[in-house]
Design a protein around this motif. Structure first.
Motif, short mmCIF file in Angstrom:
data_model
loop_
_atom_site.label_atom_id
_atom_site.label_comp_id
_atom_site.label_asym_id
_atom_site.label_seq_id
_atom_site.Cartn_x
_atom_site.Cartn_y
_atom_site.Cartn_z
N GLY A 37 16.69 65.95 -44.60
CA GLY A 37 18.24 66.17 -44.17
C GLY A 37 18.22 65.71 -42.13
N MET A 38 17.46 65.12 -42.10
CA MET A 38 16.81 64.55 -40.47
C MET A 38 17.23 63.04 -40.64
SD MET A 38 16.78 66.22 -37.67
CE MET A 38 16.04 66.25 -35.95
N HIS A 39 17.88 62.60 -39.77
CA HIS A 39 17.96 61.07 -40.50
C HIS A 39 18.63 60.38 -38.99
CE1 HIS A 39 22.39 61.22 -40.34
NE2 HIS A 39 22.56 61.93 -41.62
N LEU A 40 18.79 59.22 -38.37
CA LEU A 40 19.31 58.62 -37.59
C LEU A 40 20.56 59.27 -36.87
CD1 LEU A 40 17.54 55.22 -37.39
CD2 LEU A 40 17.08 57.73 -36.03
N GLY A 41 21.68 60.36 -37.86
CA GLY A 41 22.56 60.29 -36.82
C GLY A 41 22.38 61.58 -35.98
N VAL A 42 21.23 62.82 -37.10
CA VAL A 42 21.55 63.47 -36.83
C VAL A 42 21.07 63.36 -34.92
CG1 VAL A 42 19.80 65.83 -36.80
CG2 VAL A 42 20.94 64.78 -38.69
N VAL A 43 19.68 62.53 -35.01
CA VAL A 43 19.14 62.49 -34.04
C VAL A 43 20.57 61.44 -32.94
CG1 VAL A 43 17.31 61.11 -32.49
CG2 VAL A 43 16.92 61.88 -35.02
N ALA A 44 21.27 61.27 -33.55
CA ALA A 44 22.28 61.02 -32.74
C ALA A 44 23.16 62.07 -32.27
CB ALA A 44 22.92 59.62 -33.53
N ALA A 45 23.64 62.48 -32.87
CA ALA A 45 24.03 63.72 -32.30
C ALA A 45 23.62 64.67 -31.06
CB ALA A 45 24.24 64.44 -33.51
N PHE A 46 22.62 64.24 -31.66
CA PHE A 46 21.15 65.53 -30.52
C PHE A 46 21.59 64.96 -29.36
CE2 PHE A 46 19.35 68.19 -33.57
CZ PHE A 46 19.93 69.62 -33.62
N VAL A 47 21.32 63.78 -29.24
CA VAL A 47 21.64 63.15 -28.15
C VAL A 47 22.60 62.38 -27.11
CG1 VAL A 47 21.71 60.44 -26.99
CG2 VAL A 47 19.88 61.13 -28.66
N ALA A 48 24.08 63.30 -28.26
CA ALA A 48 25.70 62.94 -27.43
C ALA A 48 25.85 64.46 -26.60
CB ALA A 48 26.05 62.39 -28.95
N VAL A 49 25.48 65.01 -27.41
CA VAL A 49 25.02 66.29 -26.78
C VAL A 49 24.43 66.45 -25.74
CG1 VAL A 49 24.49 68.97 -27.11
CG2 VAL A 49 24.87 67.50 -29.04
N ILE A 50 23.33 66.18 -24.81
CA ILE A 50 22.61 65.79 -24.34
C ILE A 50 23.27 64.90 -22.91
CG2 ILE A 50 20.52 65.65 -23.10
CD1 ILE A 50 19.29 66.39 -25.64
N PHE A 51 23.29 63.38 -23.68
CA PHE A 51 24.34 62.27 -23.18
C PHE A 51 25.43 63.42 -22.26
CE2 PHE A 51 27.77 60.20 -22.77
CZ PHE A 51 27.91 58.66 -21.70
N ALA A 52 26.71 64.13 -23.42
CA ALA A 52 27.78 64.71 -23.06
C ALA A 52 27.55 65.73 -21.76
CB ALA A 52 28.94 65.33 -23.81
N TYR A 53 26.53 66.46 -21.65
CA TYR A 53 26.13 68.04 -21.20
C TYR A 53 25.85 67.77 -19.67
CZ TYR A 53 24.43 72.41 -19.16
OH TYR A 53 24.49 73.61 -18.56
N VAL A 54 25.36 66.57 -19.39
CA VAL A 54 25.25 66.29 -18.44
C VAL A 54 26.14 65.22 -17.79
CG1 VAL A 54 23.28 63.57 -17.39
CG2 VAL A 54 22.73 65.38 -18.90
N LEU A 55 26.74 64.35 -18.70
CA LEU A 55 27.52 64.16 -17.98
C LEU A 55 28.52 65.05 -16.93
CD1 LEU A 55 29.32 60.56 -17.93
CD2 LEU A 55 30.98 61.81 -19.84
N LEU A 56 29.09 65.55 -17.60
CA LEU A 56 30.10 66.60 -16.81
C LEU A 56 29.64 67.17 -16.14
CD1 LEU A 56 32.17 67.50 -21.14
CD2 LEU A 56 32.56 66.66 -19.23
N ASN A 57 28.58 67.99 -16.21
CA ASN A 57 27.50 68.61 -15.16
C ASN A 57 27.36 68.14 -14.19
OD1 ASN A 57 28.42 71.36 -16.05
ND2 ASN A 57 27.98 70.71 -18.08
N ARG A 58 26.44 67.21 -13.91
CA ARG A 58 26.72 66.50 -13.22
C ARG A 58 26.73 64.54 -12.53
NH1 ARG A 58 23.63 70.42 -11.77
NH2 ARG A 58 22.24 71.07 -13.01
N HIS A 59 27.92 64.53 -13.12
CA HIS A 59 28.12 63.08 -12.81
C HIS A 59 29.57 63.04 -12.74
CE1 HIS A 59 29.00 58.34 -13.15
NE2 HIS A 59 27.49 58.54 -13.06
#
Lengths: 505, 360
Positions: free
Chosen positions: B201-223
């Motif tokens: 079930g792991m397709h690129l969209g799933v990867v993108a979702a995880f990347v988005a989570v990390i991106f948003a976390y960094v954005l909100l807490n570190r930027h």
């Protein structure tokens, strides 16, 4: 000795974590103007709320003319002849004076009769007021008259007034005092809450001083010096801010021909404002609230953009620059409203330190935040300005008003501004903290910062400012040297006669 | 009398406990609902929460969790940034559709070219499609002060009409014997968003979702930008005082949410769905709003909430087929979850206190 009108015996009221009133006892005599004196948070409001039936005491009793008195609600208190004028008015802007008064009555008479009675009372007590004027058009002083007349129509035995002069010009204060003296001569007792010592000395017969919920002493104000009263109030020796003789440098901030509409619907537009502040000079801007103070701060902070040339900093036009660019140059501001404007209530003090400190303190690196540095900046503010809080991770809203104000002012002062604009720097702050904030402003000026202090506290402006100007309906009077300025002159600059032309309709 | 008293500080403990308590309360009251409907509540709840993860056919359901959860998380992350700043984009469904149309359209334009760059172009086109659709309410709000809630919502229906139109016209499969719908991208290798590991079930969209989570976390807490987003949501006046440009923030938040929703649509159409068809969209864009709030607008919370939501979807379907629970009951169950979350959320900022009645 005759029975006092109202006798308080051992009133105690505790809220979770704080005892607002602890065994408070005192008497108010018939026809006496009794001052209730204390700093913010001393328990004055809780005490009068108990008398007015808004809050029930945990223990203790009240006697009204010797009879037990325990009003379960304000209506009962009013029925027993107790009336109260609140610090914050509860009036509907869209209705006229008579309609507003009718709304607060149990059985309002016909509008015509009521208007006639309002006229009668307003003439008897020298409180000029037209019953058919819309409240939205009235000045703060006139609105207060509506509240007072609303009380007088009930023919009260005891009138409670909570900080009544905080919104008035000196001339309006005089009118109010005449009214209160007249009421006293007719036998009405007045419980007068204030922390302005000079007016208590002129008006009141007797004073009770509260500190941390306890009755710490009584005095006859006319026989006690303001300084002694202040020290009883604070519980320690007061330090008067010191100003050293200063040389002013060249002009740091130059505002000329500035006119801007207010961003808010009920705001006041600034009209052709001119002012200059030199390095090391403190310019005091007085005026009754709502005459353009917020707009003046917004224009100087960069929240309101103007024509580039209207504001010059060291000769450089900055009218079009936003807040961040102005901070970079060294123009810093501290707005009046602490929660929601100067600070974000639910954010920690560290985050609030970042709010204005990021540029000058170097708290970011290509947009990435340096939390460790930000935290130490917050800690620096907390220790330098004696902000009482367990630590910088606490939310801004958990601080008391005075502590948050120290934080907000400290945040700007520690960034070594070239120009600092503060609006109401000591509003709602206890006397000791107010003194330290004023001292910090003066110290900054001594180091060559040009300071504009917008305030409604005239005593404060006289204490710290070198020159004085007043805002009236968005216009700024020409600045004058503070030394030698009389209260009458100040009143006239503030448009002290404002609202008096409606007198004696 | 019971009174609510504002806490001086938001309670840390409650902000973590709320989602758990809400899930628990949903189980209890959902169980009562199922019991009234004549089903065994324990069995029903068990089917919904246990079956997809550890049941007999879990090998089939677990990949489905990723497939359903990924678009929810991807969209919800984008929405949460706007919600944090008080910018209410509720038209993610439309941005999702437009992302799918643009992404699939870009891919089909190259058909049958076999080249490595086809898929990256589709990704960019998909993000662009969602972005441009979100820029309509953003621009109107900045320029004319329109309400982004109404505009973004109405554009969902426009996008649905657009979807129907391209399914029947522009993107219709020329070899489809007249049936509506595009060519199946699953059978066009260069454009296929295939599973990275077959059967996972792991397709690129799933990867993108995880990347988005990390991106948003960094954005909100570190930027700084994330700080400004939070500041604008909590105290707009303070944000302006801090030097935030509200117009730029609106453009950024709506644009990013649109691009992420567009990406979700693009990954869906090129992977699990395969074809652009009239009934392509199934409400991910709306469910993502629930996911965003269920996750307390926090990136990690959204990740968990997306998983939980996917679980109730799949578990709900199983409960429907195995126990004969009506679909409406499952929806009520999901609704309860959001309701309880919002209700218990109050306890983060307030505490309940029994007070002697006192005249206020």
């Amino acid at each position: 000795m005759t029975t006092p009108l109202l006798s308080l015996q051992g009133l105690t009221k505790a809220y979770p974590g704080v005892v607002a009133n602890d065994q408070v006892s005192f008497d108010i005599g018939e026809g006496e103007v009794h001052a209730l004196l204390g700093e913010n948070g001393a328990g004055k409001s809780t005490l009068v709320k108990m008398i007015y039936g808004l809050v029930k005491p945990d223990s203790g009793t009240m006697l009204l003319r010797g009879q037990p008195f325990a009003p379960p609600e304000p209506r009962a208190a009013r029925a027993d002849g107790i009336a109260m004028v609140f610090q914050h008015f509860s009036l509907f802007d869209a209705l006229n004076v008579a309609e507003n008064i009718a709304l607060g009555m149990e059985n309002p008479p016909a509008m015509g009769d009521l208007a006639a009675r309002i006229r009668e009372v307003s003439e008897t007590y020298g409180l000029p007021l037209d019953p058919y004027r819309t409240v939205g058009d009235l000045s703060a002083g006139e609105r207060q008259r509506v509240e007072i007349i609303r009380c007088l129509l009930q023919d009260p035995k005891l009138l409670i007034m909570d900080e009544p002069t905080s919104v008035l010009t000196p001339q309006e204060v005089d009118i109010l005092f005449e009214t209160l003296n007249k009421l006293r001569s007719e036998g009405t007792s007045i419980l007068y809450i204030s922390h302005k010592l000079e007016e208590i000395r002129t008006l009141c017969d007797h004073a009770t001083i509260l500190r941390l919920g306890k009755n710490v002493g009584e005095c006859v104000p006319s026989e006690t010096s303001a300084r002694d009263m202040a020290e009883m109030m604070v519980g320690s020796t007061l330090q008067t801010p010191e100003r050293s003789g200063r040389e002013f440098g060249e002009v740091a901030l130059d505002v000329s021909g500035l006119s801007v509409p207010s961003p808010s619907e009920f705001g006041t537009a600034l009209k052709n404002v001119h002012l200059t502040v030199r390095k090391g000079e403190v310019l005091g801007v007085g005026g009754v609230a709502g005459n353009g103070q917020d707009e003046l701060l917004g224009v100087l902070s960069g929240e309101i953009i103007t024509a580039p040339d209207a504001i010059k900093f060291n000769g450089q036009p900055i009218g079009k620059l936003g807040p961040t660019a102005r901070r970079k140059l060294g123009v810093l501001t501290a707005p009046e409203e602490r929660l929601g404007h100067a600070a974000a209530p639910d954010m920690s003090l560290t985050e609030n330190a970042l709010l204005t400190g990021s540029v000058r303190e170097g708290l970011e690196n290509n947009g990435f935040l340096k939390w460790a540095e930000t935290k130490s900046f917050a800690e620096k503010i907390i220790s330098a300005f004696d902000v009482r809080t367990p630590g910088p991770e606490n939310a801004a809203r958990s601080l008391s008003g005075g502590n948050l104000q120290k934080f907000v002012i400290g945040r700007e002062v520690l960034q070594n501004p070239d120009v600092l604009v503060v609006n109401q720097p000591t509003w709602g702050v206890d006397a000791a903290a107010a003194a330290s904030i004023r001292q910090a402003i003066l110290d900054l000026a001594a180091k060559g910062t040009a300071v504009i202090c917008i305030s409604q506290d005239l005593d404060e402006l006289m204490e710290i400012s070198d020159s004085f100007a007043a805002l009236n309906e968005g216009r700024l009077s020409a600045p004058r040297t503070t030394t030698g300025l009389t209260v009458d002159e100040i009143g006239l600059m503030m448009g002290g006669a404002h609202g008096m032309e409606v007198a004696h309709v | 009398m019971i009174v609510l008293e504002k806490r001086p500080q938001p309670s840390k403990a409650w902000s973590y406990a709320t989602p758990l308590v809400a899930v628990l309360a949903t189980m209890i009251f959902g169980g009562i609902l199922f019991a009234i409907l004549g089903k065994n509540p324990i069995q029903a709840i068990g089917t919904i929460f246990w079956e997809p993860l550890f049941g007999e056919f879990a090998f089939y359901y677990r990949p489905q969790l990723l497939v359903k959860g990924a678009p929810l998380v991807l969209i919800a992350i984008g929405l949460s940034l706007g919600f944090r700043a008080g910018i209410w984009n509720i038209g993610a469904e439309g941005q999702y559709i437009m992302g799918a149309i643009f992404g699939a359209g870009a891919g089909l334009a190259f058909y049958p070219l076999d080249a490595w760059y086809v898929f990256p172009i589709m990704v960019i086109a998909g993000a662009f499609g969602g972005w441009i659709w979100a820029m309509i309410p953003a621009f109107l709000k900045v320029r004319f002060g329109t309400n982004e809630i109404l505009v973004s919502l109405m554009l969902v229906y426009v996008a649905e009409q657009f979807l129907a139109s391209v399914s029947l016209g522009l993107l219709k499969n020329p070899e489809g014997h007249g049936f509506p719908g595009s060519r199946n991208l699953q059978s066009y290798e260069s454009a296929h968003n295939a599973e990275l590991i077959a059967g996972s079930g792991m397709h690129l969209g799933v990867v993108a979702a995880f990347v988005a989570v990390i991106f948003a976390y960094v954005l909100l807490n570190r930027h700084m930008l994330g700080f400004h987003i939070r500041l604008t949501g909590e105290a707009p006046r303070a944000a302006k005082f801090a030097g935030v440009n509200p117009a730029r923030l609106i453009l950024f938040c709506l644009g990013l949410a649109g691009a992420l929703a567009g990406l979700a649509g693009m990954f869906e159409v090129s992977g699990p769905a395969g074809v652009v068809s009239i009934d392509f969209n199934v409400g991910y864009g709306f469910t993502a709003i629930i996911v965003a709030f269920l996750g307390r607008l926090h990136p990690l919370g959204i990740l968990l909430a997306g998983g939980l939501m996917a679980l109730t979807y799949i578990g709900g379907e199983i409960a429907q087929s195995q126990l004969g629970l009506p679909a409406a009951a499952i929806q009520v169950f999901q609704g309860m979850l959001l309701f309880f979350l919002l209700a218990f959320d109050l306890l983060t900022n307030y505490r309940i206190r029994a007070a002697r009645s006192e005249v206020a």
